[in-house]
Design a protein around this motif. Sequence first.
Motif, PDB file in Angstrom:
ATOM      1  N   ARG A  71     -36.474 -32.492 -12.505  1.00 20.30           N
ATOM      2  CA  ARG A  71     -36.419 -33.423 -13.805  1.00 20.30           C
ATOM      3  C   ARG A  71     -37.182 -34.634 -13.449  1.00 20.30           C
ATOM      4  N   THR A  72     -36.907 -35.019 -12.510  1.00 23.13           N
ATOM      5  CA  THR A  72     -37.618 -36.533 -12.286  1.00 23.13           C
ATOM      6  C   THR A  72     -39.240 -36.341 -12.176  1.00 23.13           C
ATOM      7  N   ALA A  73     -39.571 -35.370 -11.266  1.00 27.39           N
ATOM      8  CA  ALA A  73     -41.061 -35.245 -11.255  1.00 27.39           C
ATOM      9  C   ALA A  73     -41.477 -34.869 -12.791  1.00 27.39           C
ATOM     10  N   ARG A  74     -40.867 -34.311 -13.569  1.00 27.41           N
ATOM     11  CA  ARG A  74     -41.498 -33.703 -14.882  1.00 27.41           C
ATOM     12  C   ARG A  74     -41.487 -35.077 -15.860  1.00 27.41           C
ATOM     13  N   ALA A  75     -40.474 -36.062 -15.524  1.00 28.45           N
ATOM     14  CA  ALA A  75     -40.412 -37.099 -16.533  1.00 28.45           C
ATOM     15  C   ALA A  75     -41.426 -38.102 -16.080  1.00 28.45           C
ATOM     16  N   HIS A  76     -42.000 -37.965 -15.095  1.00 24.96           N
ATOM     17  CA  HIS A  76     -43.097 -38.994 -14.609  1.00 24.96           C
ATOM     18  C   HIS A  76     -44.480 -38.186 -14.831  1.00 24.96           C
ATOM     19  N   GLY A  77     -44.538 -37.272 -15.040  1.00 24.00           N
ATOM     20  CA  GLY A  77     -45.917 -36.219 -15.324  1.00 24.00           C
ATOM     21  C   GLY A  77     -46.240 -36.098 -13.919  1.00 24.00           C
ATOM     22  N   ALA A  78     -45.618 -35.909 -12.676  1.00 23.80           N
ATOM     23  CA  ALA A  78     -45.909 -35.431 -11.475  1.00 23.80           C
ATOM     24  C   ALA A  78     -46.481 -34.102 -11.270  1.00 23.80           C
ATOM     25  N   GLN A  79     -47.183 -33.673 -10.638  1.00 24.68           N
ATOM     26  CA  GLN A  79     -47.535 -32.185 -10.144  1.00 24.68           C
ATOM     27  C   GLN A  79     -46.508 -31.729  -9.253  1.00 24.68           C
ATOM     28  N   VAL A  80     -45.982 -30.647  -9.256  1.00 27.19           N
ATOM     29  CA  VAL A  80     -44.851 -30.115  -8.486  1.00 27.19           C
ATOM     30  C   VAL A  80     -45.235 -29.019  -7.502  1.00 27.19           C
ATOM     31  N   VAL A  81     -44.841 -28.846  -6.680  1.00 28.13           N
ATOM     32  CA  VAL A  81     -45.206 -28.112  -5.689  1.00 28.13           C
ATOM     33  C   VAL A  81     -43.808 -27.240  -5.322  1.00 28.13           C
ATOM     34  N   ARG A  82     -43.710 -26.068  -5.578  1.00 25.56           N
ATOM     35  CA  ARG A  82     -42.276 -25.133  -5.878  1.00 25.56           C
ATOM     36  C   ARG A  82     -41.962 -24.658  -4.422  1.00 25.56           C
ATOM     37  N   ALA A  83     -41.920 -25.469  -3.494  1.00 26.27           N
ATOM     38  CA  ALA A  83     -41.709 -25.042  -1.903  1.00 26.27           C
ATOM     39  C   ALA A  83     -40.220 -24.138  -1.970  1.00 26.27           C
ATOM     40  N   ASP A  84     -39.159 -24.657  -2.876  1.00 22.61           N
ATOM     41  CA  ASP A  84     -37.972 -23.772  -3.168  1.00 22.61           C
ATOM     42  C   ASP A  84     -38.173 -22.365  -3.533  1.00 22.61           C
ATOM     43  N   LEU A  85     -39.367 -21.976  -4.191  1.00 23.39           N
ATOM     44  CA  LEU A  85     -39.738 -20.575  -4.552  1.00 23.39           C
ATOM     45  C   LEU A  85     -40.570 -20.054  -3.504  1.00 23.39           C
ATOM     46  N   LEU A  86     -41.438 -20.690  -3.103  1.00 25.17           N
ATOM     47  CA  LEU A  86     -42.716 -20.238  -2.136  1.00 25.17           C
ATOM     48  C   LEU A  86     -42.089 -19.806  -1.121  1.00 25.17           C
ATOM     49  N   LEU A  87     -41.426 -20.594  -0.290  1.00 25.88           N
ATOM     50  CA  LEU A  87     -41.102 -20.011   1.021  1.00 25.88           C
ATOM     51  C   LEU A  87     -39.903 -19.036   1.070  1.00 25.88           C
TER      52      LEU A  87
END
Length: 220
Positions: free
Chosen positions: A155-171
């Motif tokens: 939520r916080t990342a998207r609110a700030h327009g940050a790019q997100v690396v989904r380590a929680d899905l990848l690993l």
Amino acid sequence: MRITADARLLFIGDSITDAGRDYADPASLGSGYVREIARTFGAGGSTGPGPTVINKGVNGHRVYDLESRWTTDVIDERPTVVTVKIGINDTWRRYDRGVVSPVDEFEASLDRVLTHTARKLAARLVVITPFLLPVTPDQEAWYEDLSPRTDAVLRTARAHGAQVVRADLLLPRAAEESGAAALAPDGVHPSPRGHELLADAWLTTVDSAAPAPEHRSARG
């Protein structure tokens, strides 16, 4: 977007980012994903032919620790790309020391540092989600705390327009083939292969011109 040679890439977080770096040496990158990213760009540390790479990970830190040192370790470094990897210690301390980090307070702290960055710097923001690869039965219970915390990070990342690396899905997906312990022997700290996967995911997300993973690994 391409990472250029004049970029300043700053990584901040806990032991996963720290990866054994030498705090007395500003050019030290540790032995983890930050070093792998630097090697991809041909940069060996804070100087080199590629972009400047700065590691500000500190073993054991939670989001509040990051906030307390944000001005010195982030703003004053004038980075052009800021990558944050935090959250697992905020969960872990609940289970090993009984120290609770309420998700709403965690989220507010993360929001404050990203807001501060946006006000002070014209920097791209990148957020790597916390992850867990349970290797013991008791670690499965951590998801009760970690899952809502990961949602807060997103939520916080998207609110700030940050790019997100989904380590929680990848690993976890990678662990289905290789096993959790092969990627994080204690369920938290990545193995060399785990760090390579994190680096590859960051490069795929952040730098559209990065070499393919096999080319990066071939550099040795």
